[in-house]
Write a protein that holds these residues in place. Structure first.
Motif, PDB file in Angstrom:
ATOM      1  N   PRO A 105       0.807  -1.229   0.000  1.00  9.56           N
ATOM      2  CA  PRO A 105       0.000   0.000   0.000  1.00  9.56           C
ATOM      3  C   PRO A 105       0.840   1.279   0.000  1.00  9.56           C
ATOM      4  O   PRO A 105       0.497   2.244  -0.662  1.00  9.56           O
ATOM      5  N   LYS A 106       1.964   1.289   0.715  1.00 11.05           N
ATOM      6  CA  LYS A 106       2.818   2.490   0.748  1.00 11.05           C
ATOM      7  C   LYS A 106       3.419   2.750  -0.630  1.00 11.05           C
ATOM      8  O   LYS A 106       3.491   3.879  -1.088  1.00 11.05           O
ATOM      9  N   GLU A 107       3.858   1.688  -1.267  1.00 13.79           N
ATOM     10  CA  GLU A 107       4.446   1.808  -2.601  1.00 13.79           C
ATOM     11  C   GLU A 107       3.408   2.295  -3.613  1.00 13.79           C
ATOM     12  O   GLU A 107       3.678   3.177  -4.428  1.00 13.79           O
ATOM     13  N   ALA A 108       2.202   1.737  -3.547  1.00 13.88           N
ATOM     14  CA  ALA A 108       1.129   2.141  -4.465  1.00 13.88           C
ATOM     15  C   ALA A 108       0.774   3.611  -4.255  1.00 13.88           C
ATOM     16  O   ALA A 108       0.575   4.354  -5.224  1.00 13.88           O
ATOM     17  N   ARG A 109       0.710   4.055  -3.000  1.00 14.74           N
ATOM     18  CA  ARG A 109       0.395   5.450  -2.692  1.00 14.74           C
ATOM     19  C   ARG A 109       1.489   6.372  -3.225  1.00 14.74           C
ATOM     20  O   ARG A 109       1.211   7.428  -3.801  1.00 14.74           O
ATOM     21  N   ALA A 110       2.758   5.980  -3.070  1.00 13.97           N
ATOM     22  CA  ALA A 110       3.874   6.790  -3.565  1.00 13.97           C
ATOM     23  C   ALA A 110       3.827   6.905  -5.085  1.00 13.97           C
ATOM     24  O   ALA A 110       4.077   7.979  -5.643  1.00 13.97           O
ATOM     25  N   LYS A 111       3.491   5.810  -5.769  1.00 19.87           N
ATOM     26  CA  LYS A 111       3.387   5.848  -7.237  1.00 19.87           C
ATOM     27  C   LYS A 111       2.265   6.784  -7.678  1.00 19.87           C
ATOM     28  O   LYS A 111       2.422   7.535  -8.635  1.00 19.87           O
ATOM     29  N   ARG A 112       1.113   6.726  -6.987  1.00 23.29           N
ATOM     30  CA  ARG A 112      -0.002   7.621  -7.331  1.00 23.29           C
ATOM     31  C   ARG A 112       0.387   9.074  -7.118  1.00 23.29           C
ATOM     32  O   ARG A 112       0.093   9.945  -7.937  1.00 23.29           O
ATOM     33  N   ALA A 113       1.079   9.356  -6.014  1.00 21.17           N
ATOM     34  CA  ALA A 113       1.500  10.730  -5.714  1.00 21.17           C
ATOM     35  C   ALA A 113       2.481  11.231  -6.765  1.00 21.17           C
ATOM     36  O   ALA A 113       2.377  12.368  -7.231  1.00 21.17           O
ATOM     37  N   ALA A 114       3.411  10.381  -7.174  1.00 13.49           N
ATOM     38  CA  ALA A 114       4.387  10.774  -8.201  1.00 13.49           C
ATOM     39  C   ALA A 114       3.684  11.037  -9.533  1.00 13.49           C
ATOM     40  O   ALA A 114       4.015  11.994 -10.249  1.00 13.49           O
ATOM     41  N   LYS A 115       2.703  10.216  -9.864  1.00 14.27           N
ATOM     42  CA  LYS A 115       1.950  10.395 -11.111  1.00 14.27           C
ATOM     43  C   LYS A 115       1.176  11.717 -11.082  1.00 14.27           C
ATOM     44  O   LYS A 115       1.171  12.466 -12.062  1.00 14.27           O
ATOM     45  N   MET A 116       0.531  12.017  -9.947  1.00 10.35           N
ATOM     46  CA  MET A 116      -0.221  13.268  -9.815  1.00 10.35           C
ATOM     47  C   MET A 116       0.712  14.472  -9.915  1.00 10.35           C
ATOM     48  O   MET A 116       0.392  15.474 -10.552  1.00 10.35           O
ATOM     49  N   LYS A 117       1.889  14.367  -9.308  1.00 11.91           N
ATOM     50  CA  LYS A 117       2.862  15.462  -9.355  1.00 11.91           C
ATOM     51  C   LYS A 117       3.321  15.701 -10.787  1.00 11.91           C
ATOM     52  O   LYS A 117       3.405  16.843 -11.237  1.00 11.91           O
ATOM     53  N   ALA A 118       3.596  14.615 -11.511  1.00 10.90           N
ATOM     54  CA  ALA A 118       4.035  14.736 -12.911  1.00 10.90           C
ATOM     55  C   ALA A 118       2.935  15.367 -13.767  1.00 10.90           C
ATOM     56  O   ALA A 118       3.217  16.220 -14.616  1.00 10.90           O
ATOM     57  N   GLN A 119       1.694  14.985 -13.537  1.00  9.61           N
ATOM     58  CA  GLN A 119       0.573  15.562 -14.291  1.00  9.61           C
ATOM     59  C   GLN A 119       0.445  17.052 -13.996  1.00  9.61           C
ATOM     60  O   GLN A 119       0.242  17.862 -14.897  1.00  9.61           O
ATOM     61  N   LYS A 120       0.583  17.422 -12.734  1.00 14.00           N
ATOM     62  CA  LYS A 120       0.465  18.815 -12.343  1.00 14.00           C
ATOM     63  C   LYS A 120       1.588  19.654 -12.966  1.00 14.00           C
ATOM     64  O   LYS A 120       1.356  20.749 -13.476  1.00 14.00           O
ATOM     65  N   GLU A 121       2.803  19.116 -12.947  1.00  9.43           N
ATOM     66  CA  GLU A 121       3.940  19.821 -13.548  1.00  9.43           C
ATOM     67  C   GLU A 121       3.740  19.981 -15.048  1.00  9.43           C
ATOM     68  O   GLU A 121       4.059  21.013 -15.622  1.00  9.43           O
ATOM     69  N   ALA A 122       3.211  18.934 -15.693  1.00  7.37           N
ATOM     70  CA  ALA A 122       2.963  19.000 -17.139  1.00  7.37           C
ATOM     71  C   ALA A 122       1.904  20.061 -17.454  1.00  7.37           C
ATOM     72  O   ALA A 122       2.041  20.813 -18.440  1.00  7.37           O
ATOM     73  N   GLU A 123       0.872  20.125 -16.629  1.00  5.49           N
ATOM     74  CA  GLU A 123      -0.188  21.130 -16.836  1.00  5.49           C
ATOM     75  C   GLU A 123       0.384  22.533 -16.655  1.00  5.49           C
ATOM     76  O   GLU A 123       0.086  23.437 -17.436  1.00  5.49           O
ATOM     77  N   GLN A 124       1.218  22.725 -15.634  1.00  9.20           N
ATOM     78  CA  GLN A 124       1.811  24.049 -15.375  1.00  9.20           C
ATOM     79  C   GLN A 124       2.754  24.436 -16.522  1.00  9.20           C
ATOM     80  O   GLN A 124       2.774  25.587 -16.945  1.00  9.20           O
ATOM     81  N   ALA A 125       3.501  23.477 -17.041  1.00 11.22           N
ATOM     82  CA  ALA A 125       4.402  23.750 -18.160  1.00 11.22           C
ATOM     83  C   ALA A 125       3.590  24.131 -19.403  1.00 11.22           C
ATOM     84  O   ALA A 125       3.971  25.007 -20.168  1.00 11.22           O
ATOM     85  N   GLY A 126       2.459  23.487 -19.584  1.00 10.71           N
ATOM     86  CA  GLY A 126       1.593  23.771 -20.733  1.00 10.71           C
ATOM     87  C   GLY A 126       0.921  25.127 -20.629  1.00 10.71           C
ATOM     88  O   GLY A 126       0.647  25.784 -21.622  1.00 10.71           O
ATOM     89  N   ASN A 127       0.687  25.625 -19.427  1.00  9.70           N
ATOM     90  CA  ASN A 127       0.034  26.917 -19.218  1.00  9.70           C
ATOM     91  C   ASN A 127       0.979  28.090 -19.421  1.00  9.70           C
ATOM     92  O   ASN A 127       0.542  29.223 -19.515  1.00  9.70           O
TER      93      ASN A 127
END
Length: 105
Positions: free
Chosen positions: A81-103
C-alpha cells in the motif's frame, strides 16, 4: 455450542460458512472445522493471516471465539500500500507539472 462464521474472498468469489462449534473453539479450529481449506486450497491455515470482523489477530490458535463472531481469512496483498500510494503521488505530481508547463506558453 455456539454459531460462528468463517469467511474468505477472492476477487471473483467469496464464501461465508456458518458452523456450530464447541465453546472455547479457537479461530484456527473454526477454519479447520469449516472445510474452507478444501474449497480454497491456497489457504494455509498455519500461515495465512486471519482476523475477526476486520481486526487482525496475532495467534489464531489461541484466539478463542465468541458466539456470532466471523473469522476472516486474508489474502496476501498484491501491492504494498505504501508503494502504491507513492506511485499515485508521483503520477499526480508529474501531471500537475505538465499542466503548469503547458500553461506557460
Amino acid at each position: 455450542m455456539m454459531k460462528v462464521e468463517v469467511a474468505f474472498a477472492l476477487p471473483e468469489e467469496q464464501r461465508i460458512i456458518s458452523l456450530q462449534v464447541e465453546d472455547g473453539c479457537t479461530a484456527y479450529e473454526a477454519v479447520i472445522n469449516s472445510g474452507i481449506v478444501e474449497l480454497f486450497p491456497q489457504i494455509d491455515p498455519e500461515n495465512t493471516p486471519m482476523g475477526i470482523f476486520g481486526k487482525a489477530i496475532r495467534d489464531p490458535k489461541s484466539t478463542v471465539l465468541k458466539e456470532g463472531q466471523r473469522v476472516e481469512i486474508y489474502r496476501p496483498l498484491i501491492a504494498d500500500p505504501k508503494e502504491a500510494r507513492a506511485k499515485r503521488a508521483a503520477k499526480m505530481k508529474a501531471q500537475k507539472e505538465a499542466e503548469q508547463a503547458g500553461n506557460k506558453d
